[in-house]
Design a protein around this motif. Structure first.
Motif, PDB file in Angstrom:
ATOM      1  N   MET A 293      -4.394  -4.540  11.495  1.00  0.00           N
ATOM      2  CA  MET A 293      -4.470  -6.452  12.727  1.00  0.00           C
ATOM      3  C   MET A 293      -5.240  -6.583  12.198  1.00  0.00           C
ATOM      4  N   LEU A 294      -6.169  -6.151  11.288  1.00  0.00           N
ATOM      5  CA  LEU A 294      -7.452  -7.032  10.905  1.00  0.00           C
ATOM      6  C   LEU A 294      -6.898  -8.445  10.639  1.00  0.00           C
ATOM      7  N   ALA A 295      -5.793  -8.412   9.827  1.00  0.00           N
ATOM      8  CA  ALA A 295      -5.098  -9.853   9.228  1.00  0.00           C
ATOM      9  C   ALA A 295      -4.697 -10.158  10.447  1.00  0.00           C
TER      10      ALA A 295
ATOM     11  N   LEU B 201      -5.085   0.202  12.863  1.00  0.00           N
ATOM     12  CA  LEU B 201      -6.304  -0.370  13.169  1.00  0.00           C
ATOM     13  C   LEU B 201      -7.415  -0.007  12.330  1.00  0.00           C
ATOM     14  N   ASP B 202      -8.332  -1.301  12.105  1.00  0.00           N
ATOM     15  CA  ASP B 202      -9.986  -0.637  10.933  1.00  0.00           C
ATOM     16  C   ASP B 202     -10.471  -0.941  11.803  1.00  0.00           C
ATOM     17  N   VAL B 203     -11.511   0.289  11.996  1.00  0.00           N
ATOM     18  CA  VAL B 203     -12.401   0.166  12.562  1.00  0.00           C
ATOM     19  C   VAL B 203     -13.714  -0.077  11.784  1.00  0.00           C
TER      20      VAL B 203
ATOM     21  N   VAL C 205      -4.968   4.777  13.830  1.00  0.00           N
ATOM     22  CA  VAL C 205      -6.697   3.902  13.225  1.00  0.00           C
ATOM     23  C   VAL C 205      -7.585   4.829  12.520  1.00  0.00           C
ATOM     24  N   HIS C 206      -8.189   3.977  11.987  1.00  0.00           N
ATOM     25  CA  HIS C 206      -8.808   3.502  10.925  1.00  0.00           C
ATOM     26  C   HIS C 206      -9.954   4.256  10.352  1.00  0.00           C
ATOM     27  N   LEU C 207     -10.765   5.036  10.560  1.00  0.00           N
ATOM     28  CA  LEU C 207     -12.152   4.601  10.681  1.00  0.00           C
ATOM     29  C   LEU C 207     -13.338   5.004   9.570  1.00  0.00           C
ATOM     30  N   MET C 208     -13.541   3.119   9.659  1.00  0.00           N
ATOM     31  CA  MET C 208     -14.385   3.171   7.641  1.00  0.00           C
ATOM     32  C   MET C 208     -16.117   3.172   9.405  1.00  0.00           C
ATOM     33  N   ILE C 209     -16.580   3.857   9.339  1.00  0.00           N
ATOM     34  CA  ILE C 209     -17.899   4.427   9.822  1.00  0.00           C
ATOM     35  C   ILE C 209     -18.577   5.441   9.674  1.00  0.00           C
TER      36      ILE C 209
ATOM     37  N   LEU D 164      -5.087   7.191   1.146  1.00  0.00           N
ATOM     38  CA  LEU D 164      -5.747   6.904  -0.257  1.00  0.00           C
ATOM     39  C   LEU D 164      -5.947   5.003  -0.179  1.00  0.00           C
ATOM     40  N   MET D 165      -7.272   4.921   0.074  1.00  0.00           N
ATOM     41  CA  MET D 165      -7.803   3.359  -0.629  1.00  0.00           C
ATOM     42  C   MET D 165      -7.421   2.959  -2.231  1.00  0.00           C
ATOM     43  N   SER D 166      -6.657   1.101  -1.542  1.00  0.00           N
ATOM     44  CA  SER D 166      -6.110   0.912  -2.951  1.00  0.00           C
ATOM     45  C   SER D 166      -6.872  -0.250  -3.311  1.00  0.00           C
ATOM     46  N   VAL D 167      -8.108  -0.352  -2.473  1.00  0.00           N
ATOM     47  CA  VAL D 167      -9.232  -1.270  -2.410  1.00  0.00           C
ATOM     48  C   VAL D 167     -10.180  -0.576  -2.117  1.00  0.00           C
ATOM     49  N   ASN D 168     -10.889  -1.840  -2.168  1.00  0.00           N
ATOM     50  CA  ASN D 168     -12.353  -0.107  -2.078  1.00  0.00           C
ATOM     51  C   ASN D 168     -12.583  -1.728  -0.633  1.00  0.00           C
ATOM     52  N   PRO D 169     -12.560  -0.293   0.697  1.00  0.00           N
ATOM     53  CA  PRO D 169     -12.581  -0.847   1.917  1.00  0.00           C
ATOM     54  C   PRO D 169     -13.434  -1.698   2.494  1.00  0.00           C
ATOM     55  N   GLY D 170     -13.427  -2.346   3.460  1.00  0.00           N
ATOM     56  CA  GLY D 170     -14.434  -3.491   4.071  1.00  0.00           C
ATOM     57  C   GLY D 170     -13.489  -4.397   4.211  1.00  0.00           C
ATOM     58  N   PHE D 171     -12.573  -5.254   3.640  1.00  0.00           N
ATOM     59  CA  PHE D 171     -12.684  -6.105   3.872  1.00  0.00           C
ATOM     60  C   PHE D 171     -10.517  -6.590   3.424  1.00  0.00           C
TER      61      PHE D 171
ATOM     62  N   ILE E 293      -0.864   5.007   1.760  1.00  0.00           N
ATOM     63  CA  ILE E 293      -2.140   3.641   1.236  1.00  0.00           C
ATOM     64  C   ILE E 293      -1.566   2.649   1.430  1.00  0.00           C
ATOM     65  N   ASP E 294      -3.529   2.221   1.900  1.00  0.00           N
ATOM     66  CA  ASP E 294      -3.911   1.003   2.337  1.00  0.00           C
ATOM     67  C   ASP E 294      -4.754   0.227   1.148  1.00  0.00           C
ATOM     68  N   GLY E 295      -4.426  -0.838   1.097  1.00  0.00           N
ATOM     69  CA  GLY E 295      -5.075  -1.525   1.012  1.00  0.00           C
ATOM     70  C   GLY E 295      -3.765  -2.914  -0.700  1.00  0.00           C
ATOM     71  N   GLY E 296      -3.932  -3.727  -0.409  1.00  0.00           N
ATOM     72  CA  GLY E 296      -3.079  -4.211  -1.493  1.00  0.00           C
ATOM     73  C   GLY E 296      -1.779  -4.623  -1.563  1.00  0.00           C
ATOM     74  N   VAL E 297      -1.526  -4.156  -0.794  1.00  0.00           N
ATOM     75  CA  VAL E 297       0.210  -4.043  -0.892  1.00  0.00           C
ATOM     76  C   VAL E 297       1.591  -4.361  -0.404  1.00  0.00           C
ATOM     77  N   THR E 298       1.637  -5.637  -1.397  1.00  0.00           N
ATOM     78  CA  THR E 298       2.864  -6.424  -1.326  1.00  0.00           C
ATOM     79  C   THR E 298       3.710  -5.569  -1.701  1.00  0.00           C
TER      80      THR E 298
ATOM     81  N   VAL F 209       0.586   0.683   4.175  1.00  0.00           N
ATOM     82  CA  VAL F 209      -0.394  -0.510   5.310  1.00  0.00           C
ATOM     83  C   VAL F 209      -0.225  -1.744   4.782  1.00  0.00           C
ATOM     84  N   ALA F 210       0.563  -2.824   5.818  1.00  0.00           N
ATOM     85  CA  ALA F 210       0.003  -4.153   5.127  1.00  0.00           C
ATOM     86  C   ALA F 210      -0.358  -5.015   5.337  1.00  0.00           C
ATOM     87  N   GLY F 211      -1.602  -5.761   5.821  1.00  0.00           N
ATOM     88  CA  GLY F 211      -2.377  -6.723   6.383  1.00  0.00           C
ATOM     89  C   GLY F 211      -1.867  -7.697   5.700  1.00  0.00           C
TER      90      GLY F 211
HETATM   91  C1  DX5 Z   1      -9.123  -2.553   4.813  1.00  0.00           C
HETATM   92  C2  DX5 Z   1      -8.459  -1.829   5.690  1.00  0.00           C
HETATM   93  C3  DX5 Z   1      -7.355  -1.814   5.491  1.00  0.00           C
HETATM   94  C4  DX5 Z   1      -7.264  -3.965   4.811  1.00  0.00           C
HETATM   95  C5  DX5 Z   1      -6.032  -3.997   4.712  1.00  0.00           C
HETATM   96  O1  DX5 Z   1     -11.233  -1.877   4.152  1.00  0.00           O
HETATM   97  O2  DX5 Z   1      -9.147  -0.461   5.523  1.00  0.00           O
HETATM   98  O3  DX5 Z   1      -6.159  -1.864   6.292  1.00  0.00           O
HETATM   99  O4  DX5 Z   1      -6.937  -4.253   6.507  1.00  0.00           O
HETATM  100  O5  DX5 Z   1      -5.367  -5.451   4.371  1.00  0.00           O
HETATM  101  P1  DX5 Z   1      -4.901  -5.474   2.830  1.00  0.00           P
HETATM  102  O6  DX5 Z   1      -3.149  -5.455   3.561  1.00  0.00           O
HETATM  103  O7  DX5 Z   1      -4.756  -7.502   2.943  1.00  0.00           O
HETATM  104  O8  DX5 Z   1      -5.232  -5.738   1.993  1.00  0.00           O
END
Ligand code: DX5
Ligand code: ZN
Length: 220
Positions: A10-12, A35-37, A66-70, A137-144, A175-180, A196-198
């Motif tokens: 839902m971040l997107a 839900l990304d916190v 709920v994914h806590l990045m805190i 497993l974060m497939s991007v560096n978390p934050g965006f 898997i979370d980040g850059g999924v297509t 996960v797909a945003g």
């Molecule tokens: C990144 C978040 C992801 C993000 C994924 O820190 O944890 O959940 O919202 O977004 P996309 O799918 O756009 O990479």
């Protein structure tokens, strides 16, 4: 429910039309809400917190993941349980006493997840995997949202799947980040259970159709 689950992030979503986007997910082939916190300390960004999650929970009819990045997530475990979180995921890198944190999450009545940053090896979970309902497993560096998928994730999925198989546990691999649609099939072949797909969902012309086709692609 589909075998491989789709969890729109839902971040997107459009925060000025949050109810509309929640209803879209409710009425789609999606399985969970992701839900990304973010606290602006553990990650270089701030997303949304309790009041927004409370409102989302009032409308969402599917599992709240709920994914806590805190930092120091222990402070808020009971609060997230009260808000309606079904799954609460903390970062290994943010927890000094991960075992205690995981126990607290379960005692609060939620499923317990642990997320790993791209640089953290899956072997770090060998001693606790039997306690975990989910590993993210974060497939991007978390934050965006909207970042590019890190290719070395495939090897981590395979290695994590080997650990869960050898320990005979049913821990869900997310898997979370850059999924297509370009990497989804390979991720599932490697052993992923939840995608996960945003941006891929919410930046598409028809998010409902995008969720349906992604789900169909990974659940042939
Ligand atoms: C990144 C978040 C992801 C993000 C994924 O820190 O944890 O959940 O919202 O977004 P996309 O799918 O756009 O990479
Ligand atoms: Zn996330």
């Amino acid at each position: 429910m589909s075998q491989v689950r789709i969890a729109p992030s839902m971040l997107a979503a459009d925060f000025a039309n949050l109810q509309r986007d929640i209803e879209m997910v409710n009425n789609s082939a999606a399985d969970w809400f992701h839900l990304d916190v973010m606290d602006g300390v553990f990650v270089p960004n701030i997303s949304f917190g309790m009041p927004v999650i409370k409102s989302m929970a009032e409308h969402a009819t599917k599992t709240l993941d709920v994914h806590l990045m805190i930092v120091d997530p222990d402070r808020y475990i009971d609060t997230f349980a009260q808000l309606g979180a079904d799954i609460l995921t903390v970062h290994l890198e943010a927890c000094t006493h991960l075992h205690r944190t995981v126990q607290s999450i379960k005692q609060a009545g939620m499923k317990a997840g642990v997320a790993l940053n791209p640089h953290t090896p899956v072997s770090a979970l060998e001693g606790i995997i039997h306690e975990l309902d989910l590993v993210c497993l974060m497939s991007v560096n978390p934050g965006f949202g909207g970042q590019s998928f890190i290719e070395s994730t495939y090897d981590k999925v395979v290695a994590l799947r080997q650990i869960t198989d050898s320990k005979k546990v049913n821990t869900i691999i997310e898997i979370d980040g850059g999924v297509t649609s370009d990497n989804a099939t390979a991720l599932v072949e490697a052993g992923a259970d939840v995608l996960v797909a945003g941006s891929f969902v919410f930046r598409s012309e028809n998010p409902t159709e995008t969720i349906a086709s992604l789900s169909k692609q990974v659940n042939p």
